[in-house]
Write a protein that holds these residues in place. Structure first.
Motif, PDB file in Angstrom:
ATOM      1  N   ASP A 197      39.649  44.218  33.938  1.00 16.85           N
ATOM      2  CA  ASP A 197      40.716  43.402  33.354  1.00 16.85           C
ATOM      3  C   ASP A 197      40.437  41.919  33.518  1.00 16.85           C
ATOM      4  OD1 ASP A 197      42.093  45.639  32.549  1.00 16.85           O
ATOM      5  OD2 ASP A 197      43.373  45.719  34.327  1.00 16.85           O
ATOM      6  N   VAL A 198      39.782  41.573  34.628  1.00 13.47           N
ATOM      7  CA  VAL A 198      39.477  40.171  34.883  1.00 13.47           C
ATOM      8  C   VAL A 198      38.392  39.666  33.938  1.00 13.47           C
ATOM      9  CG1 VAL A 198      38.629  38.571  36.641  1.00 13.47           C
ATOM     10  CG2 VAL A 198      40.179  40.411  37.279  1.00 13.47           C
ATOM     11  N   ARG A 199      37.454  40.539  33.587  1.00 15.14           N
ATOM     12  CA  ARG A 199      36.335  40.116  32.752  1.00 15.14           C
ATOM     13  C   ARG A 199      36.583  40.324  31.260  1.00 15.14           C
ATOM     14  NH1 ARG A 199      33.697  42.475  37.408  1.00 15.14           N
ATOM     15  NH2 ARG A 199      33.734  44.552  36.445  1.00 15.14           N
ATOM     16  N   PRO A 213      37.745  34.248  30.267  1.00 10.70           N
ATOM     17  CA  PRO A 213      36.617  33.867  31.136  1.00 10.70           C
ATOM     18  C   PRO A 213      35.620  32.941  30.449  1.00 10.70           C
ATOM     19  CG  PRO A 213      37.111  36.201  31.376  1.00 10.70           C
ATOM     20  CD  PRO A 213      37.937  35.714  30.230  1.00 10.70           C
ATOM     21  N   THR A 261      45.267  39.917  30.548  1.00  7.33           N
ATOM     22  CA  THR A 261      44.344  39.319  31.506  1.00  7.33           C
ATOM     23  C   THR A 261      45.114  38.588  32.589  1.00  7.33           C
ATOM     24  OG1 THR A 261      42.752  39.000  29.708  1.00  7.33           O
ATOM     25  CG2 THR A 261      42.360  37.792  31.754  1.00  7.33           C
ATOM     26  N   ALA A 308      41.340  35.944  36.155  1.00  7.56           N
ATOM     27  CA  ALA A 308      40.215  35.634  35.285  1.00  7.56           C
ATOM     28  C   ALA A 308      40.037  34.143  35.104  1.00  7.56           C
ATOM     29  CB  ALA A 308      40.427  36.294  33.919  1.00  7.56           C
TER      30      ALA A 308
END
Length: 944
Positions: free
Chosen positions: A132-134, A139, A196, A266
């Motif tokens: 989810d962060v990437r 990003p 995100t 992120a």
């Protein structure tokens, strides 16, 4: 079975001894470790590792089933689950010993398979959450620091950060909250729907360094301008602070990468609060309900004393928005911060009120409110579940609150059913489920501390309580002492990892605070429930809860004020492991000490002396402070803080450094109780932000400042702090001469502004001769540094010049205004030994000893190599606080010496004679003008 139980409470008595059930511990730890590692590993590698773990688990399970028959139902012997097998030589079934070995081997293999499966599940869950962060455009946009329009769903309450001192400036407080980006509009107009996680940082436009520290609820950014502008800023700030979780807003933000690639977000969205937040979606009904309840509790506590007003919402629902920095520091120093965060104990206290003593929870003779309300056991369970749900709703359903609720319910359920053997498996199950639900908890120090503390209460506390009771300690007191000591012992290494310190007063402070936690929590929850329907009743309940809350705050402040409340310890995991080894060694030693009362008494006396640190005892043991000290440069980090002795317990203090605790500790070590005059050379944060620490618990007569109130926010901070302490403020006047006991001094700088003539200047003597003509240097006042109050001090034959932070132009103007100024014995080098020094002034002053106050590892390179070389080229001895610690000046002009408190020897170091013949100061200027001595508010019998 209940009738045959040894305990009068039956077989469910939690105090019965029995083997500890560790079956779920290994799977929980495996999932925890796998999740923590996998959050920072690329998804492909995690997928391969999960596949290998699953294949190994299947293989181990197959071996357990085929080789040992684990899990067979029909034909298996009752009680062991293993089917008897005939020996290969046909002599009949296996022997009992062989069957027993088979059971153990099968159980081991099954446990190993479970560990592998749980590790794989933890790694898989972590990989999915990390993706989810990437995922999405944020990003990539963060790497470009692009400006984007983002639609966010708030997931946390906005919280105000504490201002920090960086160099000479105080960073302004900002609002921070976590949110999920649900729609991103890139600079090229591309719109992307995402989910995100992001961190939102809200700053006020033009905040600068003028933020005024104080209680979080009352902080505002001050700057010159009309009052209505400040009111408008406060309104905007309140609008952002009032955002509730689940609210949807649209912001225009500058995107930046997170501080660490392993962060849970992120990107960082930096927003300027030049307008109220644009709301595009209202919070949910539960969010509005929780927000109204929390707001009602804050309103009910408005009339309480400051500490109780700040602390009670934190005790009840974890709302720390009103906790001031000094109160927060006190809770940290005494290891009471767990009371400011929502913990399982909050829920346990409320449920215990419902069901009564835990060991009677499931019996006919149960107590509490439930039987008085006519609730059956099932009804009691339903009501308890409803209370737990309400607890989660009001305290926000984020992972930390869910963890606290889970731990509280598990502890209460296990003790309530009276099966102590189920306590540890229940905790392990909670850890396993929570880590799988939110793998980011695997890297949370708060989660680690909570689990360690709960585990200590389950495993160590009962045994330690039993040992104390065998020594004739009353049962209830033994249980409380054992619980506090066990939790502190297992949590101390983690605290050392984070804070590089060890607290000595944590256990007694926790014991004293525990007396008031229950009443404050119960009354606080009652006020929370009553506020929406009957605010006067809620205020009455809050008033009652304010007394125990005030007691807790008083315990924290009193404990933190003790000189030896904590001591430094190596930080990081190395320091934590070292402390863990020390504690493992000390525990058996403590058990042996309990058998010898006289040794226990000696150890208790030693700890008491280490905590209280009476001045004679400290001086004998450490040699600090040295007897007969004339002046001390305190080790306050990257800043200035200097103390000049003026009699028993009395001193002139010049600057207070950037941090209250550092100057407070220095003054406490020196035994300073009275400060007739406290001089703040200028208003930069590294000279004034420690002011609350210098005022704490001391009689202060007046605060003298420079004439240039810049930066204005920090000047306002000084005025506010002084007004709160009831200390008057006067302005320094060039030519002003004062004396105090063996001390005498003259203000050399800054020049008197033309619009403020000397005779009318507050704090200046009435003699025209004491006023310096401001025309010979007023043009050199280029900023706060050049407005530094410069003092020429005489003490028992020594001459000390304190230059503040004067820059070279002001140093040259100082010399031009005082051509009679000659050589001095000691020089406090200007501006922390920076490269900006006037060589001519240094040569003319020809000090025998140069003192530099600077912080270790500071980012400015202070002291400069060139400055050190210039002093050493003249044969000047240089001492610096970053490498030597606090610096003490002793002796007289004929026998000048110095002592350092750092890693060097504490023996006085003799300072050589002058490099050239020169009088210390012009004899005409050495004679003080008859006039105003420093007068201070002081206790009877202590004249100024």
């Amino acid at each position: 079975m209940h009738a045959r139980a040894a305990s009068r409470h039956g077989s469910s008595d939690p105090h019965q001894e029995g083997p500890v059930d560790l079956r779920l511990v290994a799977p929980a730890l495996a999932a925890w470790a796998a999740a923590a590692i996998s959050l920072g590993v690329p998804g492909g590698g995690v997928a391969v590792a999960v596949g290998v773990a699953v294949l190994l688990a299947v293989g181990v399970w197959w071996v357990a089933v085929v080789r040992y028959g684990a899990g067979r139902g029909p034909g298996a012997e009752e009680g062991d689950g293993i089917t008897p097998r005939a020996d290969t030589d046909g002599r009949g079934p296996t022997a009992p010993r062989a069957r027993s070995c088979g059971v153990r081997s099968a159980g081991t293999l099954v446990a190993l398979a479970a560990v592998l499966l749980c590790a794989g599940a933890g790694a898989a869950s972590a990989a999915l959450h990390a993706s989810d962060v990437r995922r999405g455009p944020l990003p990539a946009l963060a790497e470009k620091f692009a400006q984007v329009t983002v639609e966010l769903e708030v997931t946390d309450d906005p919280r105000l950060t504490r201002p920090k001192v960086r160099g000479s400036q105080r960073t302004p407080p900002v609002l921070m909250f976590t949110a999920e980006a649900v729609r991103v509009t890139a600079p090229d107009g591309t719109v992307t729907a995402v989910r995100t996680p992001a961190l939102v940082v809200v700053q006020q436009r033009g905040g600068g360094s003028d933020a005024t520290p104080g209680p979080a609820a009352d902080r505002v950014v001050h700057e010159p301008g009309p009052a209505h502008r400040d009111a408008a800023r406060e309104g905007l700030w309140s609008a952002w602070r009032g955002l509730l979780p689940s609210t949807r807003i649209r912001v225009v933000a500058r995107v930046a990468p997170p501080l660490s690639p392993a962060d849970q977000v992120a990107a960082v969205l930096r927003v300027t609060a030049d307008a109220p937040p644009v709301k595009v979606g209202a919070p949910t009904a539960l969010g509005r309900l929780a927000g109204s309840l929390r707001a009602g509790l804050r309103e009910a506590t408005d009339g309480l004393r400051p500490d109780a007003r700040a602390l009670l919402p934190g005790l009840v629902v974890g709302d720390t928005s009103r906790v001031s920095p000094d109160l927060d520091d006190a809770f940290r120093a005494t290891d009471l911060t767990h009371l400011l965060a929502v913990s399982g104990s909050n829920l346990t206290i409320v449920l215990a009120l419902l069901i009564g003593p835990p060991h009677l929870a499931s019996r006919v003779e149960r107590r509490g409110l439930a039987p008085r309300l006519g609730l059956s056991l099932r009804g009691t369970a339903v009501v308890g579940g409803a209370l737990a749900l309400a607890f989660v709703v009001v305290c926000r359903p984020d992972p930390s609150v869910l963890r606290a609720a889970a731990c509280g319910l598990i502890t209460l359920l296990a003790i309530g059913t009276g099966r102590r053997r189920s306590l540890l498996p229940a905790l392990a199950a909670a850890v396993l489920l929570l880590v799988l639900y939110d793998p980011w908890l695997a890297r949370s120090y708060g989660f680690l501390l909570s689990v360690l503390a709960t585990g200590a209460l389950l495993l160590l506390a009962p045994r330690w309580s039993t040992a104390l009771q065998r020594r004739r300690v009353p049962p209830r007191i033994a249980e409380v002492i054992a619980a506090a000591a066990a939790a502190q012992a297992v949590c101390a290494p983690v605290v050392a990892v984070l804070a590089a310190r060890v607290g000595l007063v944590a256990v007694p402070c926790n014991l004293l605070a525990e007396l008031a936690v229950g009443p404050a929590t119960v009354l606080g929850f009652a006020a929370l429930a009553a506020a929406p329907v009957a605010l006067p009743v809620a205020r009455a309940l809050a008033w009652c809860a304010g007394w125990p809350a005030g007691w807790i705050a008083g315990v924290a402040r009193t404990g933190a004020a003790l000189p030896g409340a904590e001591f430094e310890w190596p930080g990081g995991w190395t320091g934590g492991l070292m402390l863990a080894v020390v504690l493992v060694v000390l525990v058996p030693v403590g058990r042996r000490l309990l058998r010898r009362p006289w040794l226990c008494a000696l150890c208790a006396l030693a700890v008491l002396l280490a905590v209280c640190r009476p001045a004679p005892f400290t001086r004998v043991i450490t040699g600090w402070p040295p007897p007969g000290w004339r002046a001390v440069v305190c080790d306050v980090g990257q800043g200035d803080g200097l103390v000049l002795a003026a009699g028993d317990g009395t001193a002139l203090v010049v600057d207070t450094g950037p941090e209250p605790r550092a100057i407070d500790r220095c003054l406490t070590d020196l035994g300073v109780r009275r400060i007739p005059l406290l001089v703040l050379t200028h208003f930069h944060a590294d000279h004034v932000d420690g002011l609350p620490g210098a005022l704490r618990g001391r009689s202060v007569g007046a605060i003298e400042t420079t004439t240039l109130e810049d930066p204005p926010g920090q000047a306002q901070f000084v005025r506010t702090t002084a007004a709160a302490a009831g200390v008057p403020i006067v302005r320094a006047a060039a030519g002003e001469r004062r004396h105090l006991g063996p001390l005498s001094w003259e203000v050399l700088w800054p020049p008197v502004p033309p619009d403020l003539p000397g005779p009318s200047k507050p704090g200046a003597p009435d003699s025209q001769e004491a006023v310096l003509d401001g025309r010979n240097g007023s043009e050199a006042l280029d900023g706060p540094n050049d407005a530094s109050v410069t003092l020429l001090v005489h003490t028992r034959g020594l001459t000390i010049l304190l230059l503040g932070d004067l820059e070279p132009p002001a140093q040259r103007a100082l010399w031009a205004a005082h051509p009679e100024l000659g050589a001095v014995d000691v020089l406090k080098v200007a501006h922390h030994g920076s490269a900006h020094q006037d060589p001519l002034l240094i040569r003319r002053l020809a000090p025998r000893l140069a003192l530099i106050s600077c912080g270790a590892g500071n980012p400015y390179g202070h002291p400069a190599i060139g400055t050190l070389a210039a002093f050493r080229a003249q044969g000047v001895r240089v001492l610096r606080t970053d490498t030597d610690g606090a610096l003490a000046i002793l002796g007289t002009t004929a026998r000048l010496s110095a002592m350092v408190s750092g890693h060097r020897s504490l023996r006085p170091q003799a300072i050589g004679g002058r490099s050239r013949a020169s009088p210390a100061v012009d004899p005409g200027r050495a004679r003080l003008m008859p006039g105003d001595p420093v007068r201070a508010r002081s206790p009877p019998g202590h004249p100024a």
